[in-house]
Design a protein around this motif. Sequence first.
Motif, PDB file in Angstrom:
ATOM      1  N   ASP A  91       9.115 -44.921   4.466  1.00  0.00           N
ATOM      2  CA  ASP A  91       8.715 -45.600   5.703  1.00  0.00           C
ATOM      3  C   ASP A  91       7.236 -45.936   5.763  1.00  0.00           C
ATOM      4  O   ASP A  91       6.767 -46.485   6.765  1.00  0.00           O
ATOM      5  CB  ASP A  91       9.070 -44.733   6.912  1.00  0.00           C
ATOM      6  CG  ASP A  91      10.576 -44.605   7.107  1.00  0.00           C
ATOM      7  OD1 ASP A  91      11.293 -45.559   6.750  1.00  0.00           O
ATOM      8  OD2 ASP A  91      11.021 -43.562   7.602  1.00  0.00           O
ATOM      9  N   GLY A  92       6.478 -45.588   4.738  1.00  0.00           N
ATOM     10  CA  GLY A  92       5.049 -45.875   4.785  1.00  0.00           C
ATOM     11  C   GLY A  92       4.280 -45.042   3.778  1.00  0.00           C
ATOM     12  O   GLY A  92       4.851 -44.347   2.942  1.00  0.00           O
ATOM     13  N   THR A  93       2.970 -45.106   3.877  1.00  0.00           N
ATOM     14  CA  THR A  93       2.101 -44.403   2.937  1.00  0.00           C
ATOM     15  C   THR A  93       2.002 -42.925   3.300  1.00  0.00           C
ATOM     16  O   THR A  93       1.940 -42.565   4.477  1.00  0.00           O
ATOM     17  CB  THR A  93       0.698 -45.026   2.947  1.00  0.00           C
ATOM     18  OG1 THR A  93       0.808 -46.434   2.737  1.00  0.00           O
ATOM     19  CG2 THR A  93      -0.166 -44.435   1.850  1.00  0.00           C
ATOM     20  N   VAL A  94       1.972 -42.092   2.282  1.00  0.00           N
ATOM     21  CA  VAL A  94       1.919 -40.646   2.496  1.00  0.00           C
ATOM     22  C   VAL A  94       0.993 -40.016   1.461  1.00  0.00           C
ATOM     23  O   VAL A  94       0.914 -40.468   0.318  1.00  0.00           O
ATOM     24  CB  VAL A  94       3.339 -40.028   2.395  1.00  0.00           C
ATOM     25  CG1 VAL A  94       3.963 -40.325   1.040  1.00  0.00           C
ATOM     26  CG2 VAL A  94       3.309 -38.533   2.640  1.00  0.00           C
ATOM     27  N   LEU A  95       0.275 -38.978   1.884  1.00  0.00           N
ATOM     28  CA  LEU A  95      -0.461 -38.132   0.949  1.00  0.00           C
ATOM     29  C   LEU A  95       0.387 -36.892   0.721  1.00  0.00           C
ATOM     30  O   LEU A  95       0.411 -35.976   1.558  1.00  0.00           O
ATOM     31  CB  LEU A  95      -1.821 -37.716   1.527  1.00  0.00           C
ATOM     32  CG  LEU A  95      -2.824 -38.814   1.850  1.00  0.00           C
ATOM     33  CD1 LEU A  95      -4.140 -38.198   2.298  1.00  0.00           C
ATOM     34  CD2 LEU A  95      -3.046 -39.725   0.659  1.00  0.00           C
ATOM     35  N   PRO A  96       1.138 -36.832  -0.373  1.00  0.00           N
ATOM     36  CA  PRO A  96       2.013 -35.674  -0.610  1.00  0.00           C
ATOM     37  C   PRO A  96       1.207 -34.482  -1.104  1.00  0.00           C
ATOM     38  O   PRO A  96       0.418 -34.596  -2.029  1.00  0.00           O
ATOM     39  CB  PRO A  96       2.969 -36.196  -1.692  1.00  0.00           C
ATOM     40  CG  PRO A  96       2.142 -37.192  -2.459  1.00  0.00           C
ATOM     41  CD  PRO A  96       1.211 -37.819  -1.464  1.00  0.00           C
ATOM     42  N   LEU A  97       1.391 -33.347  -0.489  1.00  0.00           N
ATOM     43  CA  LEU A  97       0.682 -32.141  -0.896  1.00  0.00           C
ATOM     44  C   LEU A  97       1.553 -31.315  -1.828  1.00  0.00           C
ATOM     45  O   LEU A  97       2.780 -31.360  -1.764  1.00  0.00           O
ATOM     46  CB  LEU A  97       0.285 -31.332   0.341  1.00  0.00           C
ATOM     47  CG  LEU A  97      -0.575 -32.114   1.347  1.00  0.00           C
ATOM     48  CD1 LEU A  97      -0.892 -31.250   2.554  1.00  0.00           C
ATOM     49  CD2 LEU A  97      -1.859 -32.626   0.702  1.00  0.00           C
ATOM     50  N   ARG A  98       0.904 -30.555  -2.669  1.00  0.00           N
ATOM     51  CA  ARG A  98       1.626 -29.740  -3.641  1.00  0.00           C
ATOM     52  C   ARG A  98       2.439 -28.654  -2.953  1.00  0.00           C
ATOM     53  O   ARG A  98       2.087 -28.169  -1.878  1.00  0.00           O
ATOM     54  CB  ARG A  98       0.644 -29.102  -4.630  1.00  0.00           C
ATOM     55  CG  ARG A  98      -0.131 -30.101  -5.465  1.00  0.00           C
ATOM     56  CD  ARG A  98       0.735 -30.761  -6.494  1.00  0.00           C
ATOM     57  NE  ARG A  98      -0.026 -31.672  -7.359  1.00  0.00           N
ATOM     58  CZ  ARG A  98       0.499 -32.380  -8.346  1.00  0.00           C
ATOM     59  NH1 ARG A  98       1.797 -32.302  -8.587  1.00  0.00           N
ATOM     60  NH2 ARG A  98      -0.242 -33.182  -9.081  1.00  0.00           N
ATOM     61  N   PHE A  99       3.504 -28.253  -3.609  1.00  0.00           N
ATOM     62  CA  PHE A  99       4.345 -27.171  -3.091  1.00  0.00           C
ATOM     63  C   PHE A  99       3.528 -25.905  -2.915  1.00  0.00           C
ATOM     64  O   PHE A  99       2.738 -25.525  -3.788  1.00  0.00           O
ATOM     65  CB  PHE A  99       5.503 -26.920  -4.063  1.00  0.00           C
ATOM     66  CG  PHE A  99       6.421 -25.808  -3.639  1.00  0.00           C
ATOM     67  CD1 PHE A  99       7.488 -26.066  -2.792  1.00  0.00           C
ATOM     68  CD2 PHE A  99       6.206 -24.512  -4.067  1.00  0.00           C
ATOM     69  CE1 PHE A  99       8.337 -25.040  -2.383  1.00  0.00           C
ATOM     70  CE2 PHE A  99       7.044 -23.487  -3.673  1.00  0.00           C
ATOM     71  CZ  PHE A  99       8.117 -23.754  -2.830  1.00  0.00           C
ATOM     72  N   GLY A 100       3.714 -25.252  -1.764  1.00  0.00           N
ATOM     73  CA  GLY A 100       3.101 -23.949  -1.554  1.00  0.00           C
ATOM     74  C   GLY A 100       1.836 -23.948  -0.721  1.00  0.00           C
ATOM     75  O   GLY A 100       1.251 -22.878  -0.507  1.00  0.00           O
ATOM     76  N   LEU A 101       1.398 -25.100  -0.220  1.00  0.00           N
ATOM     77  CA  LEU A 101       0.161 -25.137   0.554  1.00  0.00           C
ATOM     78  C   LEU A 101       0.404 -24.637   1.975  1.00  0.00           C
ATOM     79  O   LEU A 101       1.295 -25.123   2.679  1.00  0.00           O
ATOM     80  CB  LEU A 101      -0.387 -26.566   0.609  1.00  0.00           C
ATOM     81  CG  LEU A 101      -1.702 -26.740   1.370  1.00  0.00           C
ATOM     82  CD1 LEU A 101      -2.820 -25.998   0.663  1.00  0.00           C
ATOM     83  CD2 LEU A 101      -2.056 -28.213   1.509  1.00  0.00           C
ATOM     84  N   THR A 102      -0.389 -23.680   2.420  1.00  0.00           N
ATOM     85  CA  THR A 102      -0.237 -23.113   3.759  1.00  0.00           C
ATOM     86  C   THR A 102      -1.578 -23.102   4.486  1.00  0.00           C
ATOM     87  O   THR A 102      -2.641 -23.233   3.866  1.00  0.00           O
ATOM     88  CB  THR A 102       0.319 -21.680   3.711  1.00  0.00           C
ATOM     89  OG1 THR A 102      -0.600 -20.845   2.994  1.00  0.00           O
ATOM     90  CG2 THR A 102       1.679 -21.648   3.023  1.00  0.00           C
ATOM     91  N   ALA A 103      -1.509 -22.933   5.805  1.00  0.00           N
ATOM     92  CA  ALA A 103      -2.705 -22.827   6.631  1.00  0.00           C
ATOM     93  C   ALA A 103      -2.478 -21.717   7.652  1.00  0.00           C
ATOM     94  O   ALA A 103      -1.346 -21.302   7.914  1.00  0.00           O
ATOM     95  CB  ALA A 103      -3.002 -24.154   7.322  1.00  0.00           C
ATOM     96  N   GLN A 104      -3.572 -21.259   8.247  1.00  0.00           N
ATOM     97  CA  GLN A 104      -3.480 -20.126   9.169  1.00  0.00           C
ATOM     98  C   GLN A 104      -2.624 -20.456  10.389  1.00  0.00           C
ATOM     99  O   GLN A 104      -1.820 -19.649  10.829  1.00  0.00           O
ATOM    100  CB  GLN A 104      -4.875 -19.695   9.610  1.00  0.00           C
ATOM    101  CG  GLN A 104      -4.893 -18.480  10.516  1.00  0.00           C
ATOM    102  CD  GLN A 104      -6.306 -18.026  10.827  1.00  0.00           C
ATOM    103  OE1 GLN A 104      -7.257 -18.509  10.233  1.00  0.00           O
ATOM    104  NE2 GLN A 104      -6.432 -17.090  11.753  1.00  0.00           N
ATOM    105  N   ASP A 105      -2.805 -21.658  10.932  1.00  0.00           N
ATOM    106  CA  ASP A 105      -2.035 -22.072  12.102  1.00  0.00           C
ATOM    107  C   ASP A 105      -2.233 -23.568  12.310  1.00  0.00           C
ATOM    108  O   ASP A 105      -2.924 -24.227  11.528  1.00  0.00           O
ATOM    109  CB  ASP A 105      -2.442 -21.283  13.356  1.00  0.00           C
ATOM    110  CG  ASP A 105      -3.947 -21.304  13.604  1.00  0.00           C
ATOM    111  OD1 ASP A 105      -4.601 -22.287  13.199  1.00  0.00           O
ATOM    112  OD2 ASP A 105      -4.464 -20.344  14.194  1.00  0.00           O
ATOM    113  N   ASP A 106      -1.634 -24.102  13.370  1.00  0.00           N
ATOM    114  CA  ASP A 106      -1.752 -25.528  13.643  1.00  0.00           C
ATOM    115  C   ASP A 106      -3.201 -25.940  13.857  1.00  0.00           C
ATOM    116  O   ASP A 106      -3.620 -27.028  13.440  1.00  0.00           O
ATOM    117  CB  ASP A 106      -0.927 -25.906  14.877  1.00  0.00           C
ATOM    118  CG  ASP A 106       0.568 -25.913  14.615  1.00  0.00           C
ATOM    119  OD1 ASP A 106       0.982 -25.454  13.534  1.00  0.00           O
ATOM    120  OD2 ASP A 106       1.320 -26.377  15.494  1.00  0.00           O
ATOM    121  N   ASP A 107      -3.975 -25.083  14.509  1.00  0.00           N
ATOM    122  CA  ASP A 107      -5.377 -25.419  14.760  1.00  0.00           C
ATOM    123  C   ASP A 107      -6.157 -25.561  13.462  1.00  0.00           C
ATOM    124  O   ASP A 107      -7.051 -26.416  13.347  1.00  0.00           O
ATOM    125  CB  ASP A 107      -6.025 -24.345  15.637  1.00  0.00           C
ATOM    126  CG  ASP A 107      -5.555 -24.410  17.085  1.00  0.00           C
ATOM    127  OD1 ASP A 107      -5.050 -25.480  17.488  1.00  0.00           O
ATOM    128  OD2 ASP A 107      -5.687 -23.395  17.796  1.00  0.00           O
TER     129      ASP A 107
END
Length: 237
Positions: A69-85
Amino acid sequence: MSVYVYSITAAAHPRNLDGLTGVGPEPTALRTVSAGPLCAVVSDEPEQLRPKRRDLMAHQAVQERLMADGTVLPLRFGLTAQDDDAVRTALEERRDEYVQRLADLEGCAEYHLKAAIAEDVLLREILRESPEARQLNDDIKAGNSSPDLPLALGELVAQEILARHHALASGIIEALRPHARQERISEPTGDDFLNASFLVDEAHRELFLTAEKGLINELGTEFDFRLHGPLPAYSFV
């Protein structure tokens, strides 16, 4: 709650995620985190995350749906962050970089090409074309028992194979380069002499595929070409 991050899109991307689930043994719903012109697709991070087939496929399904449906920056499997903020902060701090990369990838897909040729094919060529290798081989066959001969022949053949692999890879890349925006060359493994990714836009896609088929016809059935694509542009993010 910590989150698993799949990809980044423009805020205007439709992000139709209906029917998709996240990674993990008990996957949670996908959602988005927005910051100005950017948006990240995330889900709750599972307690146990391993690169199992089911999870890899779930990750890839998100990229493919967004890519359709459009352009995407695909991130590698396994990337996490502390929270939404934390995700929102990353989008804000790297806003210009992500916006520019989305512009660079617009209308593009990745094509990944691996190529191999059996060593016995190259060995026959070397013995046919190299007088030195042919003489060493003839001496060994004639019964010369010097231990130096097999060693010298082995070293010569190894050098010749490496040089021919390099020449073949360079020739294939040069033939495909005019039809790609960018390329990424990785170290080949196993029997492969080529491991390359090409970023190809829609306008050049048929030219790229035609050129790749032309190489197959030109080089012959002794070569093993494996082209995968169109794929999310992992190698160019």
